[in-house]
Design an enzyme around this catalytic site. Structure first.
Site, PDB file in Angstrom:
ATOM      1  N   LYS A 179      29.128  64.251  61.131  1.00  0.00           N
ATOM      2  CA  LYS A 179      30.588  64.415  61.135  1.00  0.00           C
ATOM      3  C   LYS A 179      31.029  65.128  59.869  1.00  0.00           C
ATOM      4  CE  LYS A 179      34.288  62.363  59.651  1.00  0.00           C
ATOM      5  NZ  LYS A 179      35.146  63.549  59.468  1.00  0.00           N
ATOM      6  N   GLU A 219      26.717  58.310  48.627  1.00  0.00           N
ATOM      7  CA  GLU A 219      26.827  59.171  47.437  1.00  0.00           C
ATOM      8  C   GLU A 219      28.316  59.302  47.155  1.00  0.00           C
ATOM      9  OE1 GLU A 219      24.252  60.021  45.923  1.00  0.00           O
ATOM     10  OE2 GLU A 219      22.635  60.129  47.397  1.00  0.00           O
ATOM     11  N   GLY A 255      31.097  61.065  49.746  1.00  0.00           N
ATOM     12  CA  GLY A 255      32.562  61.086  49.722  1.00  0.00           C
ATOM     13  C   GLY A 255      33.092  60.150  48.664  1.00  0.00           C
ATOM     14  N   SER A 256      34.268  59.630  48.908  1.00  0.00           N
ATOM     15  CA  SER A 256      34.941  58.838  47.881  1.00  0.00           C
ATOM     16  C   SER A 256      34.395  57.403  47.831  1.00  0.00           C
ATOM     17  CB  SER A 256      36.443  58.802  48.164  1.00  0.00           C
ATOM     18  OG  SER A 256      36.687  58.202  49.411  1.00  0.00           O
ATOM     19  N   THR A 257      34.544  56.792  46.683  1.00  0.00           N
ATOM     20  CA  THR A 257      34.087  55.412  46.500  1.00  0.00           C
ATOM     21  C   THR A 257      34.869  54.464  47.416  1.00  0.00           C
ATOM     22  OG1 THR A 257      33.306  55.855  44.282  1.00  0.00           O
ATOM     23  CG2 THR A 257      33.843  53.564  44.778  1.00  0.00           C
ATOM     24  N   GLY A 278      33.481  54.722  50.819  1.00  0.00           N
ATOM     25  CA  GLY A 278      32.134  54.142  50.751  1.00  0.00           C
ATOM     26  C   GLY A 278      32.171  52.621  50.868  1.00  0.00           C
ATOM     27  N   GLU A 330      38.733  59.365  38.925  1.00  0.00           N
ATOM     28  CA  GLU A 330      38.239  60.677  39.335  1.00  0.00           C
ATOM     29  C   GLU A 330      39.424  61.522  39.776  1.00  0.00           C
ATOM     30  OE1 GLU A 330      35.861  60.846  42.956  1.00  0.00           O
ATOM     31  OE2 GLU A 330      34.387  62.053  41.889  1.00  0.00           O
ATOM     32  N   CYS A 341      31.458  66.012  42.445  1.00  0.00           N
ATOM     33  CA  CYS A 341      31.300  64.591  42.127  1.00  0.00           C
ATOM     34  C   CYS A 341      30.635  64.396  40.773  1.00  0.00           C
ATOM     35  CB  CYS A 341      30.534  63.886  43.234  1.00  0.00           C
ATOM     36  SG  CYS A 341      29.048  64.746  43.722  1.00  0.00           S
TER      37      CYS A 341
END
Ligand code: NAP
Ligand code: MG
Length: 502
Positions: A196, A272, A249-251, A254, A405, A306
């Site tokens: 995706k 990641e 992607g983003s924390t 995640g 971030e 990142c």
């Protein structure tokens, strides 16, 4: 190598090629380009000038259902998972060659869809992706399994088995590279994959699916489903018949995916995520080289990286002199048209990201940091979202711009007095993705590399590495590892077979 007669050399030539492109926007399921079952589409835009590039299939849970069924049946059939390794290798190497042959088109699609400079997509993203697929493929027939040192009357086999159906969910900042970092090892180990792409940047993933088929990848092994994370991504993550979820992607997302795994079938979830990486410059460093790298570390890819070196830690004794050099190096990152071969910094992905950058710049000023350069939008092209390379000095590590971030071209400069203080600041973050260390003292370099809690530490360089070394995070930067043979382990289960031969 190119399928076109001549690689475009100027903005005008790239624009002419863009005009002539036939852009595929359909999903890819069971070896065919297909519409979403609902028939719905959504546009993808060019961040460089805001124009619509293509209508893209907007897949939902029902398409996920279909793709999982196809991927599962394909996996069970053994057409890929049991194909002789040498043959699997051949197909993957051929896939890499086809990406290389279509380099111009893929680089252009990536630049158009993501707003990245064409010189980066041509020289970094596409060649890197070719290497990833080729290297992963070449590994297939060179990895041996193990036999345990048992007694004479037993045989203990330790074998790597594919996981089954892998879902890969990837972001918009490095759409092609992250796609290949997942596809390479997941396919090499014999899994079936459902990919995706991010809603902002589906085009290169869609293109790749057709090339994989052309290379001989059996139908159903690779399926590409564009669609929203909130519905399609969620459906995949909660699915009971997906064995592994690999994500960049983003924390925040995640964390949600980890919950989805627990709520469903405990699918292996490799993440990641984000970073707030320290780049530490000691007084004995090669300051010219360090300054060039400090600018690259944060402004490369518009800061949408990142591993960006967003916290520049500089020894007090050299701060003024060094920051003059960094300012000079930053000037090279003047935003420009993404398809102009001379551009080194392109467009931010969308209005959201632009607003985020503006928000953090305002926050930096409010918190008392000193705006050293930049701090304003740029407008090299009408309709796009561009921002000047921006540096804040006199930052302290408790300020928001040093903790969160930003994902834009904004650098926070923090001064330190001692090695201990540098280390303490470097590790004072929820993230642990990467770090840079600049010094000529070899013991200090090793001490810092040992003690910094990050997945990658770069000594006297930034962004170093290649396909042979793993990439991933400590702490809230994630738990996965892309690249290298270690990545292949993430897509395999170990099976122990104990045979009594007495
Ligand atoms: P994101 O929201 O984490 O999106 C990454 C991928 O996850 C996209 O494909 C997205 O789909 C999908 N997704 C979103 N919500 C989901 C859900 N609930 N279930 C399953 N999949 C879901 O990141 P982003 O929106 O691209 O960027 C937001 C922030 O993430 C950035 O500002 C940056 O801080 C960080 N980021 C980090 C990296 C990295 O490499 N570490 C990369 C990109 C972004 P949609 O595209 O449809 O939303
Ligand atoms: Mg786009």
């Amino acid at each position: 190598m190119s399928e076109h007669n001549k690689t475009p050399q100027t903005l005008q030539e790239w624009q002419a090629m863009a005009e002539a492109l036939q852009i595929e926007g359909r999903a890819f399921i069971n070896g065919e380009y297909v519409d979403a079952l609902s028939g719905e589409t959504r546009p993808t835009f060019s961040p460089g000038d805001g124009r619509e590039l293509a209508q893209v299939a907007s897949c939902g849970p029902e398409d996920a259902e279909l793709a999982v069924k196809v991927a599962r049946e394909t996996f069970e059939s053994g057409v890929w998972s049991h194909m002789p390794p040498m043959q699997r290798k051949k197909i993957m190497v051929r896939f890499a060659e086809l990406i290389e042959q279509n380099r111009d088109e893929i680089a252009l699609l990536e630049s158009l869809d993501a707003g990245k400079p064409i010189s980066d997509t041509m020289n970094v993203d596409v060649p890197g992706s070719v290497t990833t697929i080729r290297w992963s493929g070449e590994a297939v027939d060179k990895i041996y399994d193990e036999m345990a040192p048992t007694g004479p009357n037993e045989i203990g086999l330790i074998e790597r088995m594919p996981l089954g159906v892998v879902a890969a969910i990837v972001p918009w900042n490095f759409p092609l590279s992250t796609t290949c970092w997942k596809l390479g090892p997941a396919l090499a180990t014999g899994n079936s994959v459902i990919l995706k792409p991010a809603s902002n940047t589906p085009l290169t993933a869609i293109k790749l699916a057709g090339l994989a088929k052309e290379a001989g990848l059996p139908d159903g092994v690779l399926n590409v489903l564009p669609g929203p994370g909130s519905s399609l991504g969620k459906a995949l993550s909660l699915h009971m018949d997906i064995d592994c979820l690999t994500f960049t992607g983003s924390t925040d997302v995640g964390k949600t995916l980890t919950e989805y795994s627990g709520q469903s079938n405990l699918k292996r979830t490799f993440l990641e995520l984000g970073g707030k990486s320290p780049n530490i410059v000691f007084a004995d460093a090669d300051l010219d080289k360090a300054a060039e790298a400090a600018a690259l570390a944060v402004f490369y890819n518009q800061g949408e990286t990142c591993t960006a070196g967003t916290r520049l830690l500089v020894h007090k004794s050299i701060a003024d002199e060094f920051m003059q050099k960094v300012k000079k190096a930053a000037a090279r990152f003047k935003p420009g048209h993404p398809q102009d071969p001379n551009t080194v910094m392109g467009a931010l992905i969308d209005k959201n990201q632009f607003d985020t950058v503006e928000h953090y710049v305002a926050k930096g000023k409010e918190d008392g940091a000193v705006l050293f350069c930049g701090g304003a939008p740029a407008q090299p092209v009408e309709g796009g979202y561009y921002y000047e390379p921006t540096i804040f000095t006199k930052v302290t590590n408790d300020m928001t711009i040093a903790r969160e971030e930003i994902f834009g071209p904004v650098l926070a400069v923090i001064e330190f007095d001692s090695d201990e203080e540098a280390l303490q600041i470097a590790n004072d973050s929820i993230y642990g993705l990467a770090a840079g260390v600049w010094t000529k003292d070899i013991s200090r370099a090793h001490r810092m590399a040992r003690d910094i809690r990050a997945g990658s530490v770069w000594v006297n360089n930034y962004f170093g590495g290649d396909i042979t070394v793993p990439f991933g995070g400590f702490k809230q930067s994630g738990n996965g590892r892309d690249k290298s043979l270690h990545a292949l382990d993430k897509y395999s289960e170990l099976k122990s077979t104990w045979i009594d031969i007495s």
